[in-house]
Design a protein around this motif. Structure first.
Motif, PDB file in Angstrom:
ATOM      1  N   TRP A  10       0.847  -1.200   0.000  1.00  0.00           N
ATOM      2  CA  TRP A  10       0.000   0.000   0.000  1.00  0.00           C
ATOM      3  C   TRP A  10       0.878   1.244   0.000  1.00  0.00           C
ATOM      4  CZ3 TRP A  10      -1.503   4.635   1.781  1.00  0.00           C
ATOM      5  CH2 TRP A  10      -2.818   5.046   1.575  1.00  0.00           C
ATOM      6  N   PHE A  11       1.859   1.270   0.905  1.00  0.00           N
ATOM      7  CA  PHE A  11       2.781   2.405   0.940  1.00  0.00           C
ATOM      8  C   PHE A  11       3.559   2.532  -0.371  1.00  0.00           C
ATOM      9  CE2 PHE A  11       2.685   2.172   5.742  1.00  0.00           C
ATOM     10  CZ  PHE A  11       2.087   3.416   5.889  1.00  0.00           C
ATOM     11  N   ARG A  12       3.945   1.411  -0.939  1.00  0.00           N
ATOM     12  CA  ARG A  12       4.691   1.439  -2.206  1.00  0.00           C
ATOM     13  C   ARG A  12       3.864   2.065  -3.319  1.00  0.00           C
ATOM     14  NH1 ARG A  12       4.926  -4.201  -4.740  1.00  0.00           N
ATOM     15  NH2 ARG A  12       2.816  -3.493  -5.276  1.00  0.00           N
ATOM     16  N   ASP A  13       2.609   1.621  -3.444  1.00  0.00           N
ATOM     17  CA  ASP A  13       1.782   2.038  -4.581  1.00  0.00           C
ATOM     18  C   ASP A  13       1.170   3.425  -4.424  1.00  0.00           C
ATOM     19  OD1 ASP A  13       2.365  -0.393  -5.702  1.00  0.00           O
ATOM     20  OD2 ASP A  13       0.477  -1.336  -5.129  1.00  0.00           O
ATOM     21  N   TYR A  14       0.893   3.830  -3.173  1.00  0.00           N
ATOM     22  CA  TYR A  14       0.177   5.087  -2.977  1.00  0.00           C
ATOM     23  C   TYR A  14       1.041   6.214  -2.416  1.00  0.00           C
ATOM     24  CZ  TYR A  14      -3.883   2.192  -3.887  1.00  0.00           C
ATOM     25  OH  TYR A  14      -4.791   1.337  -4.478  1.00  0.00           O
ATOM     26  N   ILE A  15       2.268   5.924  -1.983  1.00  0.00           N
ATOM     27  CA  ILE A  15       3.157   6.973  -1.491  1.00  0.00           C
ATOM     28  C   ILE A  15       4.520   6.920  -2.191  1.00  0.00           C
ATOM     29  CG2 ILE A  15       4.334   7.942   0.518  1.00  0.00           C
ATOM     30  CD1 ILE A  15       2.112   6.947   2.271  1.00  0.00           C
ATOM     31  N   TYR A  16       5.178   5.754  -2.140  1.00  0.00           N
ATOM     32  CA  TYR A  16       6.551   5.640  -2.642  1.00  0.00           C
ATOM     33  C   TYR A  16       6.642   5.907  -4.143  1.00  0.00           C
ATOM     34  CZ  TYR A  16      11.192   3.637  -3.443  1.00  0.00           C
ATOM     35  OH  TYR A  16      12.507   3.453  -3.803  1.00  0.00           O
ATOM     36  N   ILE A  17       5.824   5.230  -4.928  1.00  0.00           N
ATOM     37  CA  ILE A  17       5.869   5.416  -6.389  1.00  0.00           C
ATOM     38  C   ILE A  17       5.432   6.822  -6.788  1.00  0.00           C
ATOM     39  CG2 ILE A  17       4.864   4.661  -8.582  1.00  0.00           C
ATOM     40  CD1 ILE A  17       4.956   1.809  -7.545  1.00  0.00           C
ATOM     41  N   PRO A  18       4.334   7.370  -6.212  1.00  0.00           N
ATOM     42  CA  PRO A  18       3.982   8.755  -6.541  1.00  0.00           C
ATOM     43  C   PRO A  18       5.075   9.759  -6.197  1.00  0.00           C
ATOM     44  CG  PRO A  18       2.092   7.661  -5.577  1.00  0.00           C
ATOM     45  CD  PRO A  18       3.254   6.721  -5.424  1.00  0.00           C
ATOM     46  N   LEU A  19       5.888   9.459  -5.180  1.00  0.00           N
ATOM     47  CA  LEU A  19       7.002  10.344  -4.836  1.00  0.00           C
ATOM     48  C   LEU A  19       8.153  10.249  -5.844  1.00  0.00           C
ATOM     49  CD1 LEU A  19       7.288   9.865  -0.954  1.00  0.00           C
ATOM     50  CD2 LEU A  19       6.662  11.973  -2.151  1.00  0.00           C
ATOM     51  N   GLY A  20       8.114   9.239  -6.692  1.00  0.00           N
ATOM     52  CA  GLY A  20       9.184   9.046  -7.663  1.00  0.00           C
ATOM     53  C   GLY A  20       9.864   7.709  -7.538  1.00  0.00           C
ATOM     54  N   GLY A  21       9.588   6.999  -6.420  1.00  0.00           N
ATOM     55  CA  GLY A  21      10.147   5.665  -6.235  1.00  0.00           C
ATOM     56  C   GLY A  21      11.660   5.643  -6.294  1.00  0.00           C
ATOM     57  N   SER A  22      12.181   4.719  -7.072  1.00  0.00           N
ATOM     58  CA  SER A  22      13.633   4.558  -7.187  1.00  0.00           C
ATOM     59  C   SER A  22      14.200   5.287  -8.396  1.00  0.00           C
ATOM     60  CB  SER A  22      13.973   3.061  -7.280  1.00  0.00           C
ATOM     61  OG  SER A  22      13.285   2.465  -8.372  1.00  0.00           O
ATOM     62  N   LYS A  23      13.368   6.155  -8.996  1.00  0.00           N
ATOM     63  CA  LYS A  23      13.852   6.939 -10.131  1.00  0.00           C
ATOM     64  C   LYS A  23      14.560   8.191  -9.633  1.00  0.00           C
ATOM     65  CE  LYS A  23      10.000   5.401 -13.042  1.00  0.00           C
ATOM     66  NZ  LYS A  23       8.807   5.837 -13.832  1.00  0.00           N
ATOM     67  N   GLY A  24      15.317   8.816 -10.494  1.00  0.00           N
ATOM     68  CA  GLY A  24      15.993  10.049 -10.127  1.00  0.00           C
ATOM     69  C   GLY A  24      17.339   9.801  -9.487  1.00  0.00           C
ATOM     70  N   SER A  25      17.890  10.848  -8.883  1.00  0.00           N
ATOM     71  CA  SER A  25      19.227  10.773  -8.287  1.00  0.00           C
ATOM     72  C   SER A  25      19.214   9.902  -7.043  1.00  0.00           C
ATOM     73  CB  SER A  25      19.718  12.167  -7.927  1.00  0.00           C
ATOM     74  OG  SER A  25      18.917  12.711  -6.890  1.00  0.00           O
ATOM     75  N   GLN A  26      20.419   9.565  -6.589  1.00  0.00           N
ATOM     76  CA  GLN A  26      20.523   8.712  -5.406  1.00  0.00           C
ATOM     77  C   GLN A  26      19.979   9.418  -4.173  1.00  0.00           C
ATOM     78  OE1 GLN A  26      24.511   7.198  -3.921  1.00  0.00           O
ATOM     79  NE2 GLN A  26      23.686   5.327  -4.843  1.00  0.00           N
ATOM     80  N   TRP A  27      20.237  10.716  -4.069  1.00  0.00           N
ATOM     81  CA  TRP A  27      19.708  11.459  -2.930  1.00  0.00           C
ATOM     82  C   TRP A  27      18.192  11.486  -2.958  1.00  0.00           C
ATOM     83  CZ3 TRP A  27      22.351  12.149   1.182  1.00  0.00           C
ATOM     84  CH2 TRP A  27      23.729  12.315   1.121  1.00  0.00           C
ATOM     85  N   PHE A  28      17.622  11.527  -4.139  1.00  0.00           N
ATOM     86  CA  PHE A  28      16.167  11.487  -4.316  1.00  0.00           C
ATOM     87  C   PHE A  28      15.619  10.147  -3.830  1.00  0.00           C
ATOM     88  CE2 PHE A  28      12.223  11.458  -6.858  1.00  0.00           C
ATOM     89  CZ  PHE A  28      11.766  12.743  -6.581  1.00  0.00           C
TER      90      PHE A  28
END
Length: 475
Positions: A292-310
């Motif tokens: 639930w957290f993965r699909d509704y918070i983590y992925i909308p935040l950008g997940g594992s995409k973007g820079s390492q700090w992101f």
């Protein structure tokens, strides 16, 4: 109403009889029965809080209907915002109001400023964190146009309040469970047998494993300074088995009960204590919440995409939110932070998905399992302790290693018997999981094994007189 109570032993057969014999082949009547039964089940604890779950149901039902009628982006965002504010507002008030007030006063006190603020005698509605997330998954999915809003209020209300998993999960997605209320259900003997087996297995985990471990855990955590390092270590490990037996036991019972009524719930645990790192642990523990957290918070935040700090930011957010979801206490936040810090090295070295598939286990894997289990147990100390200070003191006393005695466990013959049966129960639990992990299948259907479960359950039937709440009822 507790699963391990006399009331439920009368409630379940009554609902089952009406469902399959009186309202057989009457889908609408069956759904109405489930809704009424679920309200009785929940209201048995405190009927006043039925108003909250009914309000949440009405809110998300009508929000979804309106989302289905408009394609205007601003209006859709406004409707989703109303659902989020309404649901999270109720959750925040009942679960976190006093926590924020107390934290605010303590923050000012730390700099020498005395403040006064009133707290309220707020009772936390049981299961509010679970059904809130379940209803939110519906409105979010409708907003994303991943599913269509239902026109039947009865079906939706039955989905929200479905009593087997209402108060402690699994947190079902609307896309998975809600459509099952639309379809005619027929009684299947094998499905019912499988359900009964899961109920027995879940009750065994709760009554025999969790409640007996709790007997020692409660004593040790109440005054850890009075016990030896050895007893503190055992207390820590026993709590790991207690919370697993308690929570996964509830999930097993919920899934088993659902099968009795022709429903299929998602698997919530996949032998988490056989994980080889923290990332794998969270793919196996409380799966309905972590996904639930993965699909509704983590992925909308950008997940594992973007820079390492992101990526690091997203990981920290998701674990801190997960910790805070569990309770209004800084200990849960620290527990979430602890797991985030254990997860980050895996992310930084890009090995957080190393253990997705297992063909066989070698000695190195078992060594990793041992280390991961120890790390998880240390985290559980923060989860169980009343305060952060208490948690650090517990670990400090445990690591002193001055005395490794286990006097608590053999003070009396009665305690020794309970301790022995607890160890036996934990051993059976571990063996069942170990066979599954190594051979990739369930324990063989040996009648002696089932008989042993029933004997131990009957031996501990005293739990029906002094029912111990399921741990996750408080969340």
């Amino acid at each position: 109403m507790l699963f391990n109570s006399i009331e439920f032993l009368l409630f379940l057969p009554t609902v089952f009889f009406l469902y399959w014999f009186v309202f057989k082949n009457q889908l609408r009547a069956q759904n109405v029965l489930l809704l009424v039964a679920s309200y009785i089940f929940y209201g048995w604890w405190d009927w006043r809080f039925l108003s909250l779950i009914i309000a949440s149901t009405f809110l998300d039902y009508f929000i979804a209907i309106q989302l289905g009628k408009t394609s205007i982006s601003k209006k859709r965002k406004l409707l989703l915002g109303i659902s989020l504010v309404g649901n999270l507002g109720m959750l925040g008030f009942f679960k976190y109001y006093n926590f924020f007030v107390a934290s605010w006063i303590e923050a000012w006190s730390s700099v020498g400023i005395t403040m006064e603020a009133s707290t309220l005698n707020i009772i936390l509605p049981v299961g509010i964190s679970f059904y809130t997330f379940q209803t939110l998954s519906y409105t979010i999915d409708v907003y994303r146009k991943e599913m269509k809003p239902t026109k039947s209020f009865i079906d939706f209300a039955a989905f929200v309040t479905f009593f087997p998993q209402l108060v402690a999960g699994p947190i079902e997605r609307a896309s998975h469970l809600l459509p099952q209320f639309y379809k005619n259900r027929t009684f299947e003997y094998q499905n019912a047998v499988d359900g009964v087996k899961l109920i027995i297995w879940g009750m065994f985990k709760k009554v025999v494993v969790a409640d007996n471990c709790a007997f020692f855990v409660n004593k040790i955590f109440e005054s850890p300074e009075t016990y030896s390092s050895g007893e503190l270590f055992v207390g820590m490990v026993f709590f790991a088995f207690q919370i697993y037996g308690d929570f996964s036991g509830y999930s097993d019972i919920a899934i088993g009960l659902s099968k009795l009524f022709g429903f299929d719930l998602m698997v919530n645990f996949k032998f988490p204590y056989f994980s080889r790192d923290i990332a794998e642990f969270w793919r196996r523990w409380h799966i309905s919440l972590s996904t639930w957290f993965r699909d509704y918070i983590y992925i909308p935040l950008g997940g594992s995409k973007g820079s390492q700090w992101f990526q690091i930011r997203n990981v920290m957010i998701i674990f801190l939110v997960s910790g805070f979801w569990h309770g209004a206490n800084w200990t849960y936040v620290v527990w979430g932070l602890f797991h985030a810090l254990m997860f980050l090295p895996l992310l930084l070295f890009n090995i957080n998905r190393s253990h997705l598939i297992t063909k066989s286990y070698g000695w190195l894997d078992f060594a990793k399992i041992g280390v991961t289990f120890l790390v998880v147990c240390i985290g559980w100390v923060f989860f169980r302790a009343d305060s952060i200070t208490d948690a650090f003191q517990y670990l400090a006393h445990m690591l002193e290693l001055k005395n490794l005695g286990l006097t608590l466990f053999y003070k009396t013959n009665a305690n020794l018997m309970i301790f022995g049966l607890s160890v036996l129960a934990v051993g059976i639990l571990s063996m069942q999981e170990l066979v599954w992990v190594i051979k990739k299948r369930e324990l063989p259907k040996i009648s002696a094994f089932g008989a042993l479960l029933l004997v131990l359950l009957i031996f501990f039937m005293g739990s029906f007189k002094n029912q111990m709440d399921f741990i996750y009822f408080q969340f």
